[in-house]
Design an enzyme around this catalytic site. Structure first.
Site, PDB file in Angstrom:
ATOM      1  N   CYS A 182       1.864  -5.053   6.331  1.00 18.10           N
ATOM      2  CA  CYS A 182       2.922  -4.067   6.079  1.00 18.10           C
ATOM      3  C   CYS A 182       2.657  -2.725   6.752  1.00 18.10           C
ATOM      4  O   CYS A 182       3.193  -1.694   6.325  1.00 18.10           O
ATOM      5  CB  CYS A 182       3.099  -3.881   4.573  1.00 18.10           C
ATOM      6  N   CYS A 229       3.241   2.637  -2.278  1.00 17.88           N
ATOM      7  CA  CYS A 229       2.796   1.346  -2.802  1.00 17.88           C
ATOM      8  C   CYS A 229       2.967   1.266  -4.312  1.00 17.88           C
ATOM      9  O   CYS A 229       3.044   0.176  -4.874  1.00 17.88           O
ATOM     10  CB  CYS A 229       1.332   1.107  -2.453  1.00 17.88           C
TER      11      CYS A 229
END
Length: 255
Positions: A216, A239
């Site tokens: 990612c 996150c």
């Protein structure tokens, strides 16, 4: 370098319901102080008796870790090894530990049983990045921080619009979070690293100014937000560890 000096602890432990007021008082007390002073205060117990520094050992991490090492090389440093990190990040962690003489680094991994149940193929990130972050990073950090009254992060206002109003001290999940580098610019970080001859993360030179998990994290073009390579193409900028739902929602819906 002479260790930074702080103003002297003057706050007794406060009930959880008074954490917001405590954070506000600390911000007023240290509002015009520099990063080293704020960090020294946190490590001396100003924000809580037991304090941990949380580090990703990412692109900018060496600066805060170096500052902390000048004050206390035994400081607890929590590093979350998600199982999806770049190999270069773990090598960089080991390099900085040796270079700075850090003795309190704890590398925390997700529970194997959780991964087997919720991400048996290791591909959860493809269909649900929030859930992947939650089980691999958010929950392990919440567990690692149990028993700590405060924790220190390396977040900075310049990194993203979502961090533009970042304060020195924040109240979150029954703890005080401390952001000593909140008002630092990218140039200040770079200048400090150069002054102290700190080794850069090897991926920075390859176009990664913000480094997370390998699947990612993308390269960033000139002029883009430094964090634009994180979860590119997704409606996601964090996150989840810096949200007040830390560790609470197993499905990641609050991240």
């Amino acid at each position: 370098m002479e260790p930074a000096r702080y103003l002297g602890a003057s706050f007794s432990p406060q009930p959880v319901q008074n954490l917001e007021a405590r954070a506000q008082l600390l911000n007023e007390r240290y509002g015009d102080r520099d990063a080293q002073t704020v960090l020294a205060a946190a490590l001396a117990g100003e924000a809580g008796a037991n304090t941990a520094l949380v580090s990703s050992f990412g692109a900018d991490s060496a600066v805060l870790l170096h500052m902390a090492a000048q004050i206390d090389r035994d400081v607890t440093v929590v590093f979350i090894d998600t199982g999806k990190l770049f190999g270069e990040t773990k090598t960089y962690r080991d390099t900085l530990i040796e270079r700075l003489g850090l003795t309190g680094v704890r590398s925390i991994k997700p529970e194997v049983s959780v991964l087997k149940q919720q991400d048996p193929m290791g591909a959860l990130w493809i269909k649900d990045t929030d859930a992947c972050c939650h089980i691999r990073k958010v929950v392990p950090l919440a567990t690692a921080l149990e028993g700590f009254d405060s924790w220190i992060s390396g977040r900075k206002r310049h990194q993203a619009s979502t961090r533009a109003q970042l304060q020195w001290f924040e109240a979150e999940e029954g703890r005080i979070k401390v952001n000593p580098l909140a008002d630092w610019s990218a140039k200040q970080v770079l200048d400090y690293a150069k002054e102290h001859k700190l080794p850069p993360h090897p991926l920075v030179a390859q176009g990664y100014p913000s480094i997370g998990c390998m699947p990612c994290t993308d390269k960033v073009a000139e002029g883009e937000d430094p964090r634009s390579g994180r979860w590119r193409g997704k409606n996601k900028t964090e996150c989840g560890i810096h949200f007040p739902t830390l560790g609470k929602q197993a499905d990641g819906s609050g991240i």
